[in-house]
Scaffold this motif. Structure first.
Motif, PDB file in Angstrom:
ATOM      1  N   MET A  73       0.842  -1.166   0.000  1.00 21.66           N
ATOM      2  CA  MET A  73       0.000   0.000   0.000  1.00 21.66           C
ATOM      3  C   MET A  73       0.894   1.239   0.000  1.00 21.66           C
ATOM      4  O   MET A  73       2.002   1.214   0.515  1.00 21.66           O
ATOM      5  N   ALA A  74       0.383   2.309  -0.544  1.00 19.40           N
ATOM      6  CA  ALA A  74       1.145   3.549  -0.605  1.00 19.40           C
ATOM      7  C   ALA A  74       1.500   4.007   0.799  1.00 19.40           C
ATOM      8  O   ALA A  74       0.686   3.965   1.713  1.00 19.40           O
ATOM      9  N   PHE A 117       8.807  -1.195   3.423  1.00 25.00           N
ATOM     10  CA  PHE A 117       9.082  -2.494   2.815  1.00 25.00           C
ATOM     11  C   PHE A 117       8.677  -3.633   3.740  1.00 25.00           C
ATOM     12  O   PHE A 117       8.044  -4.603   3.302  1.00 25.00           O
ATOM     13  N   ALA A 118       9.021  -3.535   5.019  1.00 32.02           N
ATOM     14  CA  ALA A 118       8.715  -4.619   5.956  1.00 32.02           C
ATOM     15  C   ALA A 118       7.208  -4.843   6.050  1.00 32.02           C
ATOM     16  O   ALA A 118       6.747  -5.994   6.058  1.00 32.02           O
ATOM     17  N   MET A 153       5.383  -8.300   4.881  1.00 33.31           N
ATOM     18  CA  MET A 153       4.567  -9.086   5.812  1.00 33.31           C
ATOM     19  C   MET A 153       3.167  -9.325   5.253  1.00 33.31           C
ATOM     20  O   MET A 153       2.624 -10.427   5.338  1.00 33.31           O
ATOM     21  N   ARG A 154       2.571  -8.297   4.649  1.00 32.23           N
ATOM     22  CA  ARG A 154       1.240  -8.438   4.066  1.00 32.23           C
ATOM     23  C   ARG A 154       1.257  -9.432   2.907  1.00 32.23           C
ATOM     24  O   ARG A 154       0.404 -10.311   2.807  1.00 32.23           O
ATOM     25  N   LEU A 155       2.259  -9.325   2.037  1.00 31.17           N
ATOM     26  CA  LEU A 155       2.367 -10.221   0.894  1.00 31.17           C
ATOM     27  C   LEU A 155       2.666 -11.655   1.344  1.00 31.17           C
ATOM     28  O   LEU A 155       2.112 -12.611   0.791  1.00 31.17           O
ATOM     29  N   ALA A 156       3.502 -11.817   2.357  1.00 29.50           N
ATOM     30  CA  ALA A 156       3.793 -13.163   2.885  1.00 29.50           C
ATOM     31  C   ALA A 156       2.527 -13.796   3.443  1.00 29.50           C
ATOM     32  O   ALA A 156       2.284 -14.994   3.246  1.00 29.50           O
ATOM     33  N   GLY A 157       1.720 -13.006   4.128  1.00 27.08           N
ATOM     34  CA  GLY A 157       0.460 -13.522   4.653  1.00 27.08           C
ATOM     35  C   GLY A 157      -0.483 -13.954   3.547  1.00 27.08           C
ATOM     36  O   GLY A 157      -1.122 -15.010   3.628  1.00 27.08           O
ATOM     37  N   ARG A 158      -0.572 -13.148   2.509  1.00 26.64           N
ATOM     38  CA  ARG A 158      -1.438 -13.504   1.374  1.00 26.64           C
ATOM     39  C   ARG A 158      -0.943 -14.758   0.682  1.00 26.64           C
ATOM     40  O   ARG A 158      -1.737 -15.610   0.283  1.00 26.64           O
ATOM     41  N   ALA A 159       0.376 -14.887   0.521  1.00 23.04           N
ATOM     42  CA  ALA A 159       0.932 -16.086  -0.117  1.00 23.04           C
ATOM     43  C   ALA A 159       0.621 -17.317   0.727  1.00 23.04           C
ATOM     44  O   ALA A 159       0.342 -18.392   0.191  1.00 23.04           O
TER      45      ALA A 159
END
Length: 66
Positions: free
Chosen positions: A1-2, A6-7, A11-17
């Motif tokens: 999100m804007a 990076f962290a 974390m958000r992308l790792a959760g979605r994956a």
């Protein structure tokens, strides 16, 4: 999100994956961006074909601007 650092984004992308692909954190961190992108595209299904002139004419008939 804007505005998210990076962290936070990682974390958000790792959760979605984890939810979408069943990945444990180590699978996420060991994957390449290309691998992650390929899985995301596969979930998105087939890409829509571009609209051609015939389709535009058909839509204009169905939905005239009056």
């Amino acid at each position: 999100m804007a505005g998210e650092d990076f962290a936070g984004q990682a974390m958000r992308l790792a959760g979605r994956a984890g939810v979408m692909f069943g990945w444990a954190p180590d699978a996420f961190w060991n994957a390449t961006p290309a691998e992650l992108g390929a899985l995301a595209r596969a979930l998105g299904g087939a890409e829509a074909a571009p609209v051609d002139a015939g389709m535009i004419a058909k839509l204009k008939e169905q939905f005239p601007d009056g």
